[in-house]
Design an enzyme around this catalytic site. Structure first.
Site: not given
Lengths: 162, 210
Positions: A23, A29, A46
């Site tokens: 990711t 995040c 995520h």
């Protein structure tokens, strides 16, 4: 041929060798990897926000919130045949991209995401093996289920493996 | 905030806000640099979070950015963002020709400070015209600067909207340096908070249907 499986914002996916899972652009995040090292099954979520109670949307996007994302990922892995007792986790992200002297609670979202992810892992009894969290840098992460290594790339600090 | 209530006329209104706001900012930039700056017609899109980073070259693309919160009647987030090389050229112009490196440079404090000031002036002119156009009381927060991956930076502006939706309305205006004719562009992203849309549309006399 091995492939790189991409996971977007608020998304969840799983991987097994020879593929890897990745990711990009994690800011506040948090990327959560849960894996079974023996069976070589892993999944990546995520996570964007700490708790699904924040949701005001008519339908809940489970991948977005730490609590629902980790529970969903856990169920998917179990369904795919991972051994419950063997599951382990690695996490990265939760940075504070901008520094404000007088921010509201939303501005502290990175640390809050990390706290919530850790709490959730604890409640499911999944040990957190290693983590690279906090700071003020964005991260791109890639997990290799073959050797359970998590590679973390940042703009300022280069590449490290945890 | 229900995107289904948004009619084409509402998107036109947002486009006009982008147009006027970035127009004023481009004029300010042009004055600062003492050269012509060209501005694109603003685009207004309802897009997924993933697509927002694509607009600036992908989540991993390294950009220089100035972020500020809009406070007042219609809160929101604003980003002034440009590719790292473009930011360095812009600062070289501003700082009288000395070479500027924004990454891996210990002595970059003055460059970062200059970047923050540029962002502050440009966002300030954008916001002033936004406020004048709508009659809404809007003030900028103190700006913050970051040089990092576009995805990591942009997600910071998405938290408010992300509690209600997986999509955001992005008002994007790009501008270019006319003389150099290069494709590198700076971007203004305006991301009103979910509750702010109704206030903006109401202020301009085109309320959302209930």
């Amino acid at each position: 041929m091995s492939e790189i499986i991409k996971v977007g914002i608020a998304d969840i996916n799983t991987v097994s060798p020879p593929d890897t899972i990745r990711t990009t652009g994690l800011g506040s995040c948090v990327g959560v990897i849960i894996y079974d090292q023996t069976k070589k099954i892993a999944g990546l979520a995520h996570v964007m926000l700490p708790d699904s109670s924040l949701s005001k949307a008519p339908t809940l996007n489970e991948g977005k919130y730490a609590d629902t994302a980790i529970q969903t990922l856990y169920k998917i892995l179990v369904k795919k045949g991972a051994d419950l007792k063997a599951l382990k986790a690695k996490i990265a992200g939760g940075a504070q991209m901008f520094q404000f002297t007088s921010g509201n609670e939303m501005m502290r979202i990175g640390p809050r995401n990390v706290e919530s992810v850790k709490k959730q892992l604890l409640s499911l009894g999944i040990p957190l093996v290693s983590s690279d969290v906090g700071g003020s840098s964005g991260r791109t992460i890639e997990f290799d289920p073959y050797n359970s290594s998590l590679t973390i790339k940042t703009v300022n600090a280069g590449i490290k493996v945890i | 905030m229900d995107f289904k209530k948004i009619q084409p006329i509402h998107l036109d209104i947002l486009r006009e806000i982008g147009n006027i706001g970035a127009g004023h900012a481009a004029t300010a930039l042009s004055t600062m640099l003492n050269k012509a700056v060209d501005m694109s017609v603003p685009s207004v899109n309802i897009i997924s979070f993933e697509e927002i980073s694509e607009m600036i070259g992908g989540a991993e693309n390294v950009v220089a950015s100035v972020f500020l919160r809009i406070l007042g009647d219609a809160p929101g987030c604003m980003f002034f963002m440009l590719p790292i090389e473009q930011a360095e050229r812009l600062l070289e112009d501003l700082l009288g020709g000395q070479a500027v490196q924004l990454i891996n440079e210990n002595d970059s404090a003055i460059s970062l400070s200059a970047l923050q000031e540029v962002g502050n002036i440009l966002s300030g002119s954008y916001l002033t015209s936004f406020s004048n156009f709508t009659g809404l009381n809007l003030q900028p927060s103190v700006p913050a600067t970051s040089i990092d991956m576009a995805g990591a930076i942009l997600s910071f502006g998405l938290f408010e909207i992300s509690t209600v939706s997986d999509y955001a309305i992005v008002i994007d205006t790009a501008f270019t340096d006319i003389e150099k004719h290069d494709n590198v562009k700076g971007h203004f992203f305006l991301l009103p908070d979910p509750d702010s849309y109704a206030k903006i549309f109401h202020a301009l006399g085109v309320p959302l249907d209930e």
